[in-house]
Motif scaffolding. Structure first.
Motif, PDB file in Angstrom:
ATOM      1  N   ALA A   1       8.960  17.685 -11.415  1.00  0.00           N
ATOM      2  CA  ALA A   1       9.489  16.799 -12.438  1.00  0.00           C
ATOM      3  C   ALA A   1       8.912  17.265 -13.775  1.00  0.00           C
ATOM      4  O   ALA A   1       7.909  17.805 -13.965  1.00  0.00           O
ATOM      5  CB  ALA A   1       9.350  15.383 -12.261  1.00  0.00           C
ATOM      6  N   GLY A   2       9.309  16.826 -14.970  1.00  0.00           N
ATOM      7  CA  GLY A   2       8.785  17.112 -16.326  1.00  0.00           C
ATOM      8  C   GLY A   2       9.813  17.770 -17.204  1.00  0.00           C
ATOM      9  O   GLY A   2      10.498  18.659 -16.684  1.00  0.00           O
ATOM     10  N   SER A   3       9.536  17.401 -18.575  1.00  0.00           N
ATOM     11  CA  SER A   3      10.345  17.846 -19.728  1.00  0.00           C
ATOM     12  C   SER A   3      10.177  19.442 -19.841  1.00  0.00           C
ATOM     13  O   SER A   3      11.306  20.196 -19.506  1.00  0.00           O
ATOM     14  CB  SER A   3       9.903  17.118 -20.809  1.00  0.00           C
ATOM     15  N   GLU A   4       8.987  19.710 -19.924  1.00  0.00           N
ATOM     16  CA  GLU A   4       8.748  21.284 -20.302  1.00  0.00           C
ATOM     17  C   GLU A   4       8.861  22.206 -19.035  1.00  0.00           C
ATOM     18  O   GLU A   4       9.205  23.351 -18.968  1.00  0.00           O
ATOM     19  CB  GLU A   4       7.603  21.522 -21.211  1.00  0.00           C
ATOM     20  N   GLN A   5       8.365  21.493 -17.866  1.00  0.00           N
ATOM     21  CA  GLN A   5       8.438  22.367 -16.416  1.00  0.00           C
ATOM     22  C   GLN A   5      10.124  22.603 -16.353  1.00  0.00           C
ATOM     23  O   GLN A   5      10.277  23.489 -15.945  1.00  0.00           O
ATOM     24  CB  GLN A   5       8.066  21.227 -15.448  1.00  0.00           C
ATOM     25  N   THR A   6      10.971  21.636 -16.664  1.00  0.00           N
ATOM     26  CA  THR A   6      12.295  22.070 -16.475  1.00  0.00           C
ATOM     27  C   THR A   6      12.676  22.974 -17.473  1.00  0.00           C
ATOM     28  O   THR A   6      13.485  23.905 -17.343  1.00  0.00           O
ATOM     29  CB  THR A   6      13.331  20.719 -16.268  1.00  0.00           C
ATOM     30  N   GLY A   7      12.326  22.768 -18.793  1.00  0.00           N
ATOM     31  CA  GLY A   7      12.367  23.644 -19.887  1.00  0.00           C
ATOM     32  C   GLY A   7      12.195  25.112 -19.242  1.00  0.00           C
ATOM     33  O   GLY A   7      12.661  25.988 -19.768  1.00  0.00           O
ATOM     34  N   SER A   8      10.913  25.172 -18.812  1.00  0.00           N
ATOM     35  CA  SER A   8      10.483  26.583 -18.519  1.00  0.00           C
ATOM     36  C   SER A   8      11.484  27.187 -17.538  1.00  0.00           C
ATOM     37  O   SER A   8      11.869  28.468 -17.771  1.00  0.00           O
ATOM     38  CB  SER A   8       9.363  26.496 -17.726  1.00  0.00           C
ATOM     39  N   ALA A   9      12.470  26.595 -16.565  1.00  0.00           N
ATOM     40  CA  ALA A   9      13.195  27.152 -15.810  1.00  0.00           C
ATOM     41  C   ALA A   9      14.544  27.656 -16.495  1.00  0.00           C
ATOM     42  O   ALA A   9      14.844  28.643 -16.408  1.00  0.00           O
ATOM     43  CB  ALA A   9      13.432  26.258 -14.632  1.00  0.00           C
ATOM     44  N   VAL A  10      14.969  26.576 -17.452  1.00  0.00           N
ATOM     45  CA  VAL A  10      15.986  26.994 -18.437  1.00  0.00           C
ATOM     46  C   VAL A  10      15.683  28.354 -19.273  1.00  0.00           C
ATOM     47  O   VAL A  10      16.522  29.272 -19.236  1.00  0.00           O
ATOM     48  CB  VAL A  10      16.272  25.652 -19.290  1.00  0.00           C
ATOM     49  N   VAL A  11      14.697  28.475 -19.635  1.00  0.00           N
ATOM     50  CA  VAL A  11      14.335  29.348 -20.585  1.00  0.00           C
ATOM     51  C   VAL A  11      14.185  30.811 -19.956  1.00  0.00           C
ATOM     52  O   VAL A  11      14.566  31.560 -20.187  1.00  0.00           O
ATOM     53  CB  VAL A  11      12.871  29.203 -21.348  1.00  0.00           C
ATOM     54  N   ALA A  12      13.991  30.530 -18.515  1.00  0.00           N
ATOM     55  CA  ALA A  12      13.577  31.835 -17.729  1.00  0.00           C
ATOM     56  C   ALA A  12      15.374  32.200 -17.333  1.00  0.00           C
ATOM     57  O   ALA A  12      15.591  33.598 -17.349  1.00  0.00           O
ATOM     58  CB  ALA A  12      13.076  31.531 -16.346  1.00  0.00           C
TER      59      ALA A  12
END
Length: 458
Positions: free
Chosen positions: A323-334
């Motif tokens: 879970a997490g905002s930037e953790q999910t954002g990291s996957a989106v950026v990938a």
């Protein structure tokens, strides 16, 4: 002072290539949207160097413009335009990729399909959308020649989709099993470590922000089933089959069974399991006993982990934040970096898009839960245990249930009763159900049997 060479705009490509940005339209600025924007802006130079071009958020669609400006502040500077019309973003001629972070399956479905129709690539972390409408969306993307990427939809920060699509692409995958819901794992950890009942552990998860006010999708296993259907689609080249996933949550799990399991040397985890079984598949989400020494049994709190067993690589384990905002954002950026590098790759070459070529791959049949074989944990509350226990064991044996271990334990609420706890050999679920139905009407057997699957995943 040392400077990371990746921060140089000339690293990994020419200045000309880097000057042609990938233009992004972002739908939503909530948990996932704000995390994605933060990662893109903070690591802009590194991302540009690694992808070979800049990735720029040009437009962001939100419901409340004033609230978004007040909350995001400086993050919205640098050419990012706010609007309150998501349709204008998906139709804008200067947007190359639409990132959908609004959630849900109604408006999100319509916007994603329109973005595809406009010839735009789509990145989403919306597992419910793809689990329930993936066939339609992937087919539309393939027909239009665009990509739908969704690393953030499964296991948040763990790059499991890329691992299945690329790292394990030379393997025949036999099974995968994972802890893919951080809320449930946090609750189970609290029940095990702090001796809490389910309701108390859920309240703690809500207090700490790990569970929503309405936690039904998490604790009933629906969120994990969404994710498992996407994992299975990539592992086995079949369309997402969310409706075929046998789903049990942890909302009916009792603390006494977590305690008894631990006493017997097991931990309880909510697992999503996808397995080949001849020409069919097992797709199931349920609370599961695992030996305490098993790697997945060591995954605590809100963390996620997925174990994959394949013919060449053997068994691999992927672990990370659930879970997490930037953790999910990291996957989106990938996913955005992947598109910036290789958007020219045909959509049909991206798993599971192959499954949506007409006539090429049909959905694999999914076994009914009654036909799935495993070992089981069974708890029966009994009266007059000196008489009832031998009778129960005899009847179960007559019905084909072989017991590998038995314990008669004190009942946690009533000192006049006992709990007969059994660990069975591997058998079909319907065989066990038939056997239990034969004893549960006896006057010395009280209430319904508590049944949990037991897996070793060796």
């Amino acid at each position: 002072m040392y400077q990371d060479p990746l921060e140089s705009s000339h690293y990994g490509g020419t200045h000309t290539a880097l000057s042609i940005p990938l233009r992004v339209g972002l739908l939503g600025l909530g948990t996932v949207g704000s995390g994605t924007l933060a990662v893109l802006q903070r690591n802009a130079a590194l991302i540009a160097a690694r992808s070979g071009r800049r990735i720029e958020v040009r437009q962001v669609a939100v419901r409340d413009l004033e609230r978004a400006r007040a909350r995001m502040g400086a993050a919205l500077q640098g050419g990012v335009q706010l609007c309150d019309d998501a349709w204008s973003v998906v139709r804008h001629p200067d947007i190359d990729v639409v990132v959908e972070t609004i959630g849900g399956t109604t408006a999100a479905r319509a916007l994603v399909l329109e973005a595809i129709a406009q010839g735009k690539h789509v990145v989403t972390a919306n597992k419910a959308l793809l689990a329930e409408h993936g066939s339609e969306i992937f087919a539309a993307a393939q027909a239009r020649g665009v990509v739908v990427a969704y690393e953030g939809a499964v296991a948040v920060s763990i790059p499991i989709i890329k691992a299945l699509r690329e790292g394990l692409s030379g393997n025949r995958i036999e099974w995968l099993a994972g802890i893919i819901n951080g809320t449930s794992n946090f609750i189970l950890t609290a029940m095990r470590e702090q001796g809490m009942g389910f309701a108390q552990a859920l309240a703690l998860a809500q207090e700490k922000g790990y569970a929503e006010a309405d936690p039904a999708f998490d604790v009933q296993g629906v969120d994990a089933a969404h994710k498992l259907s996407l994992l299975a689609a990539n592992a086995f080249g079949t369309p997402p089959q969310f409706a075929q996933v046998h789903t049990e949550g942890i909302d009916r799990l009792e603390g006494v069974d977590v305690d008894f399991a631990q006493r017997l040397g097991y931990g309880v985890k909510l697992l999503g399991i996808a397995r080949r079984c001849g020409d069919a598949l097992e797709l199931r989400v349920h609370p599961t006993l695992l030996p305490q020494g098993h790697l997945l049994a060591q995954v605590h709190g809100s963390m996620n982990a997925i174990m994959v067993h394949s013919d060449a690589a053997g068994t691999t384990l992927f672990y990370g934040a659930g879970a997490g905002s930037e953790q999910t954002g990291s996957a989106v950026v990938a996913d955005l970096v992947d598109l910036a590098r290789s958007a020219q790759v045909a959509a049909a070459l991206r798993v599971p898009a192959l499954a949506f070529q007409p006539g090429a791959v049909r959905p694999a049949p999914v076994l009914d839960d009654g036909a799935v074989r495993s070992a089981f944990y069974v708890r029966l509350d009994v009266d007059r245990f000196e008489v009832s226990v031998p009778q129960v064991l005899q009847q179960l044996a007559l019905e084909g249930v072989r017991v590998q271990r038995m314990e008669v334990l004190a009942h946690p609420q009533d000192s006049t009763l006992r709990c007969l706890v059994l660990l069975t050999e591997v058998l079909r679920r319907d065989t066990l159900d038939t056997a239990l139905a034969a004893v549960q009407h006896w006057p010395t057997v009280l209430g319904q049997a508590q049944v949990l699957r037991l897996e070793t995943l060796g």
